[in-house]
Design a protein around this motif. Structure first.
Motif, PDB file in Angstrom:
ATOM      1  N   VAL A   5      28.780 129.905  34.635  1.00 14.02           N
ATOM      2  CA  VAL A   5      28.889 129.789  33.080  1.00 14.02           C
ATOM      3  C   VAL A   5      29.249 131.038  32.375  1.00 14.02           C
ATOM      4  CG1 VAL A   5      26.493 128.852  33.106  1.00 14.02           C
ATOM      5  CG2 VAL A   5      26.637 131.372  32.601  1.00 14.02           C
ATOM      6  N   THR A   6      29.734 131.939  32.519  1.00  9.14           N
ATOM      7  CA  THR A   6      30.699 132.278  32.022  1.00  9.14           C
ATOM      8  C   THR A   6      32.029 132.569  32.399  1.00  9.14           C
ATOM      9  OG1 THR A   6      30.163 134.618  32.737  1.00  9.14           O
ATOM     10  CG2 THR A   6      28.721 133.806  31.078  1.00  9.14           C
ATOM     11  N   GLY A   7      32.328 132.930  33.526  1.00  8.61           N
ATOM     12  CA  GLY A   7      33.314 132.981  35.073  1.00  8.61           C
ATOM     13  C   GLY A   7      33.671 134.727  34.683  1.00  8.61           C
ATOM     14  N   SER A   8      33.064 135.496  34.418  1.00  6.31           N
ATOM     15  CA  SER A   8      32.866 136.604  34.591  1.00  6.31           C
ATOM     16  C   SER A   8      32.721 137.149  35.652  1.00  6.31           C
ATOM     17  CB  SER A   8      31.935 137.587  33.739  1.00  6.31           C
ATOM     18  OG  SER A   8      32.205 139.384  34.147  1.00  6.31           O
ATOM     19  N   VAL A   9      34.420 137.876  36.038  1.00  2.67           N
ATOM     20  CA  VAL A   9      34.229 138.771  37.135  1.00  2.67           C
ATOM     21  C   VAL A   9      33.349 140.223  37.809  1.00  2.67           C
ATOM     22  CG1 VAL A   9      36.177 140.229  36.796  1.00  2.67           C
ATOM     23  CG2 VAL A   9      36.324 139.965  38.882  1.00  2.67           C
ATOM     24  N   GLY A  10      32.754 140.755  36.521  1.00  2.17           N
ATOM     25  CA  GLY A  10      32.035 141.208  36.587  1.00  2.17           C
ATOM     26  C   GLY A  10      30.470 140.719  36.939  1.00  2.17           C
ATOM     27  N   LEU A  11      30.026 139.542  36.150  1.00  2.00           N
ATOM     28  CA  LEU A  11      28.720 139.292  37.071  1.00  2.00           C
ATOM     29  C   LEU A  11      29.085 138.860  38.420  1.00  2.00           C
ATOM     30  CD1 LEU A  11      28.311 137.571  33.962  1.00  2.00           C
ATOM     31  CD2 LEU A  11      26.939 139.197  34.793  1.00  2.00           C
ATOM     32  N   LEU A  12      30.449 138.382  38.914  1.00  2.29           N
ATOM     33  CA  LEU A  12      30.758 138.125  40.237  1.00  2.29           C
ATOM     34  C   LEU A  12      30.169 138.934  41.111  1.00  2.29           C
ATOM     35  CD1 LEU A  12      31.883 136.269  42.297  1.00  2.29           C
ATOM     36  CD2 LEU A  12      33.783 136.781  41.640  1.00  2.29           C
ATOM     37  N   SER A  13      31.119 140.333  40.075  1.00  2.00           N
ATOM     38  CA  SER A  13      31.048 141.775  41.177  1.00  2.00           C
ATOM     39  C   SER A  13      29.427 141.936  41.189  1.00  2.00           C
ATOM     40  CB  SER A  13      31.940 142.526  40.889  1.00  2.00           C
ATOM     41  OG  SER A  13      30.676 143.105  39.375  1.00  2.00           O
ATOM     42  N   ASP A  14      28.840 141.181  40.320  1.00  2.96           N
ATOM     43  CA  ASP A  14      26.640 141.701  40.803  1.00  2.96           C
ATOM     44  C   ASP A  14      26.512 140.965  41.500  1.00  2.96           C
ATOM     45  OD1 ASP A  14      24.947 143.030  39.360  1.00  2.96           O
ATOM     46  OD2 ASP A  14      24.579 142.291  37.801  1.00  2.96           O
ATOM     47  N   ALA A  15      26.429 139.808  41.440  1.00  8.90           N
ATOM     48  CA  ALA A  15      26.726 138.521  42.531  1.00  8.90           C
ATOM     49  C   ALA A  15      26.774 139.096  43.947  1.00  8.90           C
ATOM     50  CB  ALA A  15      26.513 137.551  41.702  1.00  8.90           C
ATOM     51  N   LEU A  16      28.380 139.988  44.238  1.00 10.02           N
ATOM     52  CA  LEU A  16      27.921 139.914  45.901  1.00 10.02           C
ATOM     53  C   LEU A  16      27.406 140.882  46.028  1.00 10.02           C
ATOM     54  CD1 LEU A  16      31.587 139.613  45.440  1.00 10.02           C
ATOM     55  CD2 LEU A  16      30.752 138.345  46.539  1.00 10.02           C
ATOM     56  N   GLU A  17      27.123 142.400  44.981  1.00 11.88           N
ATOM     57  CA  GLU A  17      26.090 142.944  45.513  1.00 11.88           C
ATOM     58  C   GLU A  17      24.942 142.973  45.808  1.00 11.88           C
ATOM     59  OE1 GLU A  17      24.977 147.744  44.244  1.00 11.88           O
ATOM     60  OE2 GLU A  17      25.329 145.976  42.870  1.00 11.88           O
ATOM     61  N   SER A  18      24.254 142.057  45.349  1.00  8.61           N
ATOM     62  CA  SER A  18      23.297 141.673  45.342  1.00  8.61           C
ATOM     63  C   SER A  18      22.586 140.047  46.833  1.00  8.61           C
ATOM     64  CB  SER A  18      22.649 139.689  44.608  1.00  8.61           C
ATOM     65  OG  SER A  18      22.477 140.866  42.931  1.00  8.61           O
ATOM     66  N   VAL A  19      24.165 139.697  46.929  1.00  4.45           N
ATOM     67  CA  VAL A  19      24.320 139.056  48.440  1.00  4.45           C
ATOM     68  C   VAL A  19      24.399 140.697  49.529  1.00  4.45           C
ATOM     69  CG1 VAL A  19      25.507 137.789  50.105  1.00  4.45           C
ATOM     70  CG2 VAL A  19      25.561 137.315  47.792  1.00  4.45           C
ATOM     71  N   VAL A  20      24.548 141.233  49.269  1.00  8.64           N
ATOM     72  CA  VAL A  20      24.511 142.600  50.140  1.00  8.64           C
ATOM     73  C   VAL A  20      23.085 142.873  50.558  1.00  8.64           C
ATOM     74  CG1 VAL A  20      24.743 144.647  50.588  1.00  8.64           C
ATOM     75  CG2 VAL A  20      26.908 143.242  50.375  1.00  8.64           C
ATOM     76  N   ASN A  21      22.220 142.864  49.191  1.00 11.61           N
ATOM     77  CA  ASN A  21      21.106 143.429  48.685  1.00 11.61           C
ATOM     78  C   ASN A  21      19.900 142.157  49.944  1.00 11.61           C
ATOM     79  OD1 ASN A  21      21.623 145.165  47.551  1.00 11.61           O
ATOM     80  ND2 ASN A  21      20.945 143.847  45.063  1.00 11.61           N
ATOM     81  N   LEU A  22      20.350 140.954  49.717  1.00 15.38           N
ATOM     82  CA  LEU A  22      19.432 140.293  50.926  1.00 15.38           C
ATOM     83  C   LEU A  22      19.927 140.405  52.499  1.00 15.38           C
ATOM     84  CD1 LEU A  22      17.588 137.316  51.417  1.00 15.38           C
ATOM     85  CD2 LEU A  22      19.935 136.844  50.930  1.00 15.38           C
ATOM     86  N   VAL A  23      20.981 140.344  52.531  1.00 15.24           N
ATOM     87  CA  VAL A  23      21.655 141.231  54.341  1.00 15.24           C
ATOM     88  C   VAL A  23      20.907 142.105  54.555  1.00 15.24           C
ATOM     89  CG1 VAL A  23      22.620 142.028  55.874  1.00 15.24           C
ATOM     90  CG2 VAL A  23      23.788 139.731  53.492  1.00 15.24           C
ATOM     91  N   THR A  24      21.174 143.540  53.466  1.00 15.46           N
ATOM     92  CA  THR A  24      19.863 145.149  53.803  1.00 15.46           C
ATOM     93  C   THR A  24      18.233 144.989  53.803  1.00 15.46           C
ATOM     94  OG1 THR A  24      20.075 145.325  51.577  1.00 15.46           O
ATOM     95  CG2 THR A  24      21.975 146.259  53.381  1.00 15.46           C
TER      96      THR A  24
END
Length: 314
Positions: free
Chosen positions: A41-60
């Motif tokens: 909804v925002t297109g924020s690359v900062g929020l994208l970076s945050d979301a990618l780290e959460s993907v890592v959280n899931l894997v770990t």
């Protein structure tokens, strides 16, 4: 000379620690959905970076669940000291994936830094990101308490990782807020790059901690001091000495060994009784510690010839 080894480390009787790993998995799934929605909804690359780290959280989190199942297995013929060191593989893999996520963030942020783009629906994005941050904060605190209860380095690592995510999300929220207030669009990718650097540092620390565990690093200074305090008390109260004190950590389990020096005139029974008392007091000071004691005569000069780490060098 006599060597004894005793421990009162209880073997896990229930899958309680793994239930907390499932909680971490559920939190990761929820936060991924929320953060990617915020990015869309925002297109924020900062929020994208945050979301990618959460993907890592899931894997770990999934990896933590698997590793905890292995670490909780009791000792067997091939693994007489147990399987608790398996937890270090989890934290090492987590560190590697964290660094990988940071590289992805940098790759997304650099083009946006060179060609800034306006954010859309910043208010909704902030609200969604804040909700995800609160989920991670609550779960991180639950995992931290569980890690202390179950003496699990894997749960502790997962807790610290989630707290890193909380700090990361906080930085992203500040970035979006600053862009909204100032209109300076480059602040968004700049915050994302700063987040990436913070993530890299967290990953490196995790990998270093795992390497220390796999390399049999000594117990923390406060744990070693607790052992020394017990030994010094016996030196002051009894006619004994000690040397060759060594410690190491293997996941949730502590190991320590030492040579106890007693008078030549003592009987085997007297020597055995004193090392039993010493071992019991060390376990009371550091619960779950496996204690190895080697009994030697204090008047015999050869008792002082085997204090080196490598006895073959003597």
């Amino acid at each position: 000379m006599m060597t004894t080894a005793h421990t009162r480390t209880p073997q896990p009787s229930s899958p309680a620690p793994t239930r907390f790993a499932w909680l971490s998995i559920a939190a990761a799934v929820i936060t991924i959905a929320i953060k990617f929605a915020a990015y869309m909804v925002t297109g924020s690359v900062g929020l994208l970076s945050d979301a990618l780290e959460s993907v890592v959280n899931l894997v770990t989190a999934v990896l933590t669940l698997i590793i905890l199942g292995i670490a909780m297995r009791p000792p067997d013929e091939e693994h007489a000291y147990g399987h608790s060191k398996a937890e270090y593989f989890s934290s090492a893999a987590e560190g590697i994936m964290i660094v990988g996520a940071a590289v992805s963030i940098i790759a997304s942020a650099v083009p946006r830094l060179l060609a800034p783009q306006p954010l859309e629906s910043a208010g909704l994005g902030l609200a969604l990101s804040l909700a995800a941050t609160l989920v991670n904060l609550v779960v991180a605190q639950v995992l931290l308490r569980a890690s202390r209860t179950h003496s699990s380095i894997a749960l502790e690592g997962e807790s610290h990782h989630l707290m890193t995510d909380v700090y990361t999300s906080g930085g992203v929220l500040v970035g979006i807020l600053l862009v909204t207030i100032t209109g300076i669009e480059r602040l968004d990718p700049i915050i994302a790059l700063l987040v990436a650097l913070n993530i890299i540092w967290s990953g490196v620390k995790l990998m270093r901690s795992s390497a220390d565990g796999l390399m049999d690093a000594a117990l923390p200074a406060e744990d070693r001091q607790a052992i020394i305090t017990v030994l010094d008390r016996y030196v002051a109260e009894q006619q004994i000495g000690y040397h060759a004190l060594r410690t190491r950590m293997a996941g949730a389990r502590r190991f320590t060994s030492m040579h106890i020096l007693v008078p030549n005139t003592w009987t085997v029974s007297q020597g055995h009784d004193i090392v039993e008392q010493i071992e019991r007091d060390i376990r009371a000071a550091l619960p779950g510690t496996t204690v190895f004691t080697h009994l030697e005569p204090i008047e015999d000069p050869t008792s002082f010839e085997d204090t080196n780490l490598d006895r073959s060098a003597v």
